[in-house]
Design a protein around this motif. Structure first.
Motif, PDB file in Angstrom:
ATOM      1  N   THR A 139      11.702 -22.016  -3.107  1.00 58.64           N
ATOM      2  CA  THR A 139      12.855 -21.626  -3.913  1.00 58.64           C
ATOM      3  C   THR A 139      12.595 -21.906  -5.395  1.00 58.64           C
ATOM      4  O   THR A 139      13.017 -21.138  -6.268  1.00 58.64           O
ATOM      5  CB  THR A 139      14.128 -22.352  -3.460  1.00 58.64           C
ATOM      6  OG1 THR A 139      13.918 -23.768  -3.505  1.00 58.64           O
ATOM      7  CG2 THR A 139      14.496 -21.953  -2.039  1.00 58.64           C
ATOM      8  N   GLY A 141      16.213 -19.261   3.877  1.00 56.39           N
ATOM      9  CA  GLY A 141      16.021 -19.396   2.437  1.00 56.39           C
ATOM     10  C   GLY A 141      17.362 -19.405   1.721  1.00 56.39           C
ATOM     11  O   GLY A 141      18.425 -19.243   2.333  1.00 56.39           O
ATOM     12  N   ARG A 142      17.332 -19.601   0.419  1.00 65.16           N
ATOM     13  CA  ARG A 142      18.551 -19.518  -0.383  1.00 65.16           C
ATOM     14  C   ARG A 142      18.969 -18.056  -0.526  1.00 65.16           C
ATOM     15  O   ARG A 142      18.120 -17.159  -0.521  1.00 65.16           O
ATOM     16  CB  ARG A 142      18.301 -20.110  -1.765  1.00 65.16           C
ATOM     17  CG  ARG A 142      18.156 -21.614  -1.792  1.00 65.16           C
ATOM     18  CD  ARG A 142      17.650 -22.082  -3.144  1.00 65.16           C
ATOM     19  NE  ARG A 142      18.477 -21.576  -4.226  1.00 65.16           N
ATOM     20  CZ  ARG A 142      19.310 -22.328  -4.960  1.00 65.16           C
ATOM     21  NH1 ARG A 142      19.418 -23.609  -4.701  1.00 65.16           N
ATOM     22  NH2 ARG A 142      20.012 -21.794  -5.944  1.00 65.16           N
ATOM     23  N   GLN A 153      17.122 -16.293  -3.212  1.00 65.85           N
ATOM     24  CA  GLN A 153      15.673 -16.460  -3.218  1.00 65.85           C
ATOM     25  C   GLN A 153      14.974 -15.110  -3.132  1.00 65.85           C
ATOM     26  O   GLN A 153      15.330 -14.257  -2.320  1.00 65.85           O
ATOM     27  CB  GLN A 153      15.239 -17.344  -2.048  1.00 65.85           C
ATOM     28  CG  GLN A 153      13.754 -17.647  -2.007  1.00 65.85           C
ATOM     29  CD  GLN A 153      13.409 -18.710  -0.976  1.00 65.85           C
ATOM     30  OE1 GLN A 153      14.295 -19.304  -0.362  1.00 65.85           O
ATOM     31  NE2 GLN A 153      12.128 -18.947  -0.775  1.00 65.85           N
TER      32      GLN A 153
END
Length: 202
Positions: A53, A95-96, A99
């Protein structure tokens, strides 16, 4: 190997020095890459381990996200280790939301799949195309590949423990990715494979 082969290491975050050393030992002219102009001066690129990230965020801030994507689309050889594997994936799980990745390999990667930092471990991984005994692989907050699309070659899987069978090394054309950190060992066979790939790509 001629030192005329210029291999960059994305130097935004992560274990940059270790990759530079490994590439130099394999005969490449290794140099850090932090800006688009530096990217223009290399024939191939390594995306190191670190925090995916953070690498994603910094790639945007340093205006490298799109230039790297374009170079990948144009055929530049790229090797990603650990977080670098995530950065080469077309799809990231866990993931974010914001991202982004460089994309390039049509695969789905699960971020931090093996657990937290305290769950880091070492295990043997046999890698197709690499002669000799299984690679002594170091996994640190590592991803694994959940699935690959046709055309992606699975080079290595975990061969022991709870994660047996999980995909941890892949290749598609000029793109290579491992979930582990070969730069943290003295075994240069993965880096040598990438340098040979890059040289063959011209």
């Amino acid at each position: 190997m001629s030192v005329s082969l210029r291999v960059g290491v994305l130097a935004l975050q992560g274990d940059v020095r270790e990759h530079l050393r490994a590439l130099t030992e394999c005969g490449a002219a290794a140099r850090p890459v932090r800006r688009p102009g530096e990217l223009d001066q290399v024939d191939a690129l390594v995306v190191p381990g670190g925090e995916s990230t953070t690498i994603s965020k910094l790639a945007v801030e340093f205006e490298l996200l799109e230039p790297v994507r374009k170079r990948i689309g144009a055929g530049m050889p790229v090797y990603g280790s650990c977080a670098g594997m995530i950065m080469l994936a077309d799809e990231i799980l866990d993931g974010r939301p914001d991202q982004q990745s460089f994309t390039g390999i049509p695969m789905t990667v699960r971020r931090n799949a093996f657990g937290r930092q305290v769950d880091s471990f070492e295990a043997p991984v046999a890698i197709d195309g690499v002669d000799g005994p299984p690679f002594h692989a170091v996994f640190i907050r590592a991803p694994w590949v959940e699935r690959v699309e046709p055309g992606v070659e699975v080079l290595g899987r975990v061969v022991a423990g709870e994660a047996t069978g999980r995909i941890v090394a892949v290749r598609q054309g000029n793109l290579l990715a491992t979930a582990f950190h070969p730069e943290l060992t003295g075994d240069r066979r993965v880096h040598q494979l990438f340098v040979e790939m890059a040289a063959a790509a011209g």
